[in-house]
Design a protein around this motif. Structure first.
Motif, mmCIF file in Angstrom:
data_model
loop_
_atom_site.group_PDB
_atom_site.id
_atom_site.type_symbol
_atom_site.label_atom_id
_atom_site.label_comp_id
_atom_site.label_asym_id
_atom_site.label_seq_id
_atom_site.Cartn_x
_atom_site.Cartn_y
_atom_site.Cartn_z
ATOM 1 N N ASN A 38 111.299 -16.280 -3.680
ATOM 2 C CA ASN A 38 112.412 -16.404 -2.686
ATOM 3 C C ASN A 38 113.586 -17.249 -3.012
ATOM 4 O O ASN A 38 114.026 -17.698 -1.965
ATOM 5 N N CYS A 39 113.810 -17.580 -4.206
ATOM 6 C CA CYS A 39 114.660 -18.611 -4.703
ATOM 7 C C CYS A 39 116.071 -17.817 -4.704
ATOM 8 O O CYS A 39 116.207 -16.637 -5.089
ATOM 9 N N GLY A 40 117.163 -18.813 -4.885
ATOM 10 C CA GLY A 40 118.296 -18.490 -4.924
ATOM 11 C C GLY A 40 118.653 -18.433 -6.510
ATOM 12 O O GLY A 40 117.642 -19.003 -7.216
ATOM 13 N N LEU B 142 116.635 -28.507 -5.490
ATOM 14 C CA LEU B 142 116.432 -27.177 -4.810
ATOM 15 C C LEU B 142 117.391 -26.012 -5.092
ATOM 16 O O LEU B 142 118.539 -26.449 -5.520
ATOM 17 N N CYS B 143 117.148 -24.758 -5.137
ATOM 18 C CA CYS B 143 118.050 -23.705 -5.463
ATOM 19 C C CYS B 143 118.862 -23.707 -3.993
ATOM 20 O O CYS B 143 118.491 -24.250 -2.936
ATOM 21 N N ASN B 144 119.994 -23.077 -4.059
ATOM 22 C CA ASN B 144 120.907 -22.902 -2.989
ATOM 23 C C ASN B 144 120.128 -22.281 -1.893
ATOM 24 O O ASN B 144 120.366 -22.968 -0.890
ATOM 25 N N LEU B 145 119.323 -21.171 -1.958
ATOM 26 C CA LEU B 145 118.740 -20.729 -0.879
ATOM 27 C C LEU B 145 117.742 -21.433 -0.187
ATOM 28 O O LEU B 145 117.733 -21.722 1.173
ATOM 29 N N HIS B 146 116.856 -22.336 -0.711
ATOM 30 C CA HIS B 146 115.922 -23.292 -0.227
ATOM 31 C C HIS B 146 116.717 -24.643 0.434
ATOM 32 O O HIS B 146 116.135 -24.964 1.281
ATOM 33 N N ASN B 147 117.845 -24.810 -0.428
ATOM 34 C CA ASN B 147 118.589 -25.907 0.236
ATOM 35 C C ASN B 147 118.942 -25.723 1.534
ATOM 36 O O ASN B 147 118.928 -26.566 2.569
ATOM 37 N N GLY C 112 112.943 -25.535 -11.488
ATOM 38 C CA GLY C 112 113.827 -27.098 -11.050
ATOM 39 C C GLY C 112 113.820 -26.910 -9.644
ATOM 40 O O GLY C 112 114.017 -28.141 -9.095
ATOM 41 N N CYS C 113 113.519 -25.788 -8.819
ATOM 42 C CA CYS C 113 113.136 -25.932 -7.423
ATOM 43 C C CYS C 113 111.951 -26.212 -7.266
ATOM 44 O O CYS C 113 110.973 -25.598 -7.414
ATOM 45 N N TYR C 114 111.991 -27.460 -6.252
ATOM 46 C CA TYR C 114 110.419 -27.599 -5.959
ATOM 47 C C TYR C 114 109.769 -26.874 -4.853
ATOM 48 O O TYR C 114 108.823 -26.596 -4.530
ATOM 49 N N LEU C 115 110.631 -25.923 -4.055
ATOM 50 C CA LEU C 115 109.938 -24.849 -3.418
ATOM 51 C C LEU C 115 109.873 -23.385 -3.931
ATOM 52 O O LEU C 115 109.308 -22.474 -3.343
ATOM 53 N N ALA C 116 110.024 -23.435 -5.264
ATOM 54 C CA ALA C 116 109.927 -22.249 -6.127
ATOM 55 C C ALA C 116 108.218 -21.621 -5.838
ATOM 56 O O ALA C 116 107.422 -22.567 -5.829
ATOM 57 N N GLY C 117 108.132 -20.572 -6.223
ATOM 58 C CA GLY C 117 106.568 -19.857 -6.206
ATOM 59 C C GLY C 117 106.510 -18.857 -5.352
ATOM 60 O O GLY C 117 105.328 -18.327 -5.502
HETATM 61 ZN ZN LIG Z 1 114.144 -22.314 -4.576
#
Ligand SMILES: [Zn+2]
Ligand SMILES: [Zn+2]
Length: 359
Positions: free
Chosen positions: A63-65, A111-116, A55-60
């Motif tokens: 390094n997600c939260g 976005l996850c909390n960290l990427h946000n 669900g986080c578009y910057l995942a991959g």
């Molecule tokens: Zn993320």
């Protein structure tokens, strides 16, 4: 055509307009003293949480939260300056109707909390720009304030990234509609993420500023996705307080007609003018400023004109025109034919006050 060189209001010893608190000379000044944009990279590859949050578009990149957080496409820094938001192009609603939503709910879990948090510097600049544009535009809409001349400083690459971040949120949340119906657009996520995180765009990508704004005079903020007729998403059209710009992140798929023929590519100065005078926007880029390259756009004043927020007018305008761009040429044949870069072409409106001696 003769173009006077514009005088910017910041000297080397002034406080840097970027807001760092240092003097311009010790901060963003290039060798000629004009402010430049510094490179940035919001991609925290060194952080390893081992998580790729679905669900986080910057995942991959592991390094997600741990959790998804609410991402305000419009930036909470802007939303805080407004009341409730009127959104046009809401799923299930026809393309002409504004839906008013409480500002607390105007976000998407994309976005996850960290990427946000990683992207929050872009929101901070957008909030500052929005406030300064509001203050600069107020006097030019009111003849009594004729003598005032305000300058707004914008870090160009960061504003491009901010507008693309808003676009990414709409795409990831699948809320883009055309004539009231949800549309699925093809998007080159690799290019879009690279542009958001580091301002890294292909040749021909970037901000195009229109000599005349779109037919609206919004006090708020309006975002309209730009796609070609094949449904390939290529950029976003933003109007912030009468300042209208389009950021193209996928120039190879943009066709002719994607931006108006009178658009200027990344000018150094954009002048907004109205019945009460002018406001100047200085755009810092990574290259040296060309103070003879400027564009101008008229701010149309409505009878009720006021620069306080008018929530229901936020998304006035005609999204259909922008969302459906004409593809006159095959993009493979003329990859960058969609906008002129030659500064001689853009001037559709009369250049009003530029070059006058200092008042
Ligand atoms: Zn993320
Ligand atoms: Zn600075």
């Amino acid at each position: 055509m003769f173009r006077p060189k514009i005088k910017i209001p910041w000297k080397k010893s002034s406080l840097c307009p970027c807001g760092s608190g240092k003097t311009l000379n010790r901060c963003c000044a290039g060798i000629d003293g004009t402010p430049r944009s510094k490179p940035f990279n919001l991609n925290k590859t060194e952080r390893k949480t081992g998580l790729n949050r679905s669900g986080c578009y910057l995942a991959g990149q592991d390094n997600c939260g741990a959790k998804l957080s609410l991402e305000h496409a419009l930036s909470h820094n802007i939303i805080d300056q407004l009341g409730d938001l009127a959104i046009r192009g809401f799923p299930g609603v026809d393309g002409e109707t504004d839906v008013v939503v409480p500002k607390g709910s105007a976000g998407y879990k994309v976005l996850c909390n960290l990427h946000n948090a990683d992207l929050s510097p872009l929101d901070a600049q957008a909030g500052r720009v929005f406030a300064e544009l509001g203050a600069a535009i107020f006097p030019i809409r009111h003849p009594a304030n004729k003598e005032r001349e305000n300058w707004v400083y914008i870090d160009g690459p960061r504003l491009e990234s901010f507008s693309l971040k808003a676009l990414a949120a709409y795409v990831a949340a699948k809320v883009i509609t055309r004539s009231g119906k949800k549309v699925e657009l093809n998007v080159d996520w690799t290019k879009l993420k690279r542009a958001i995180l580091a301002g890294d765009l292909d040749d021909g990508g970037g901000m195009y500023i229109c000599a005349s704004p779109a037919p609206n005079e919004v006090d708020g903020c309006q975002f309209i996705p730009i796609s070609n007729l094949d449904g390939q998403l290529v950029g976003i059209h933003c109007v912030m307080r009468g300042f209208s710009f389009r950021t193209i992140f996928d120039p190879t798929h943009a066709g002719a007609g994607t931006v108006p023929p009178n658009a200027t590519f990344r000018p150094s100065v954009h002048q907004l003018y109205g019945i009460g005078g002018s406001a100047f926007i200085y755009l810092a880029w990574r290259r040296r400023a060309n103070l003879r390259q400027y564009s101008s756009g008229r701010v149309i004043t409505t009878p009720t004109g006021s620069s306080s927020s008018v929530p229901f007018d936020l998304l006035a305008g005609s999204p259909k025109e922008e969302i459906r761009t004409k593809l006159l040429q095959q993009p493979t044949e003329m990859p960058q034919s969609f906008a002129p870069i030659d500064v001689g072409h853009f001037e559709a409106d009369p250049p009003p006050i530029l070059g006058r001696s200092k008042r």
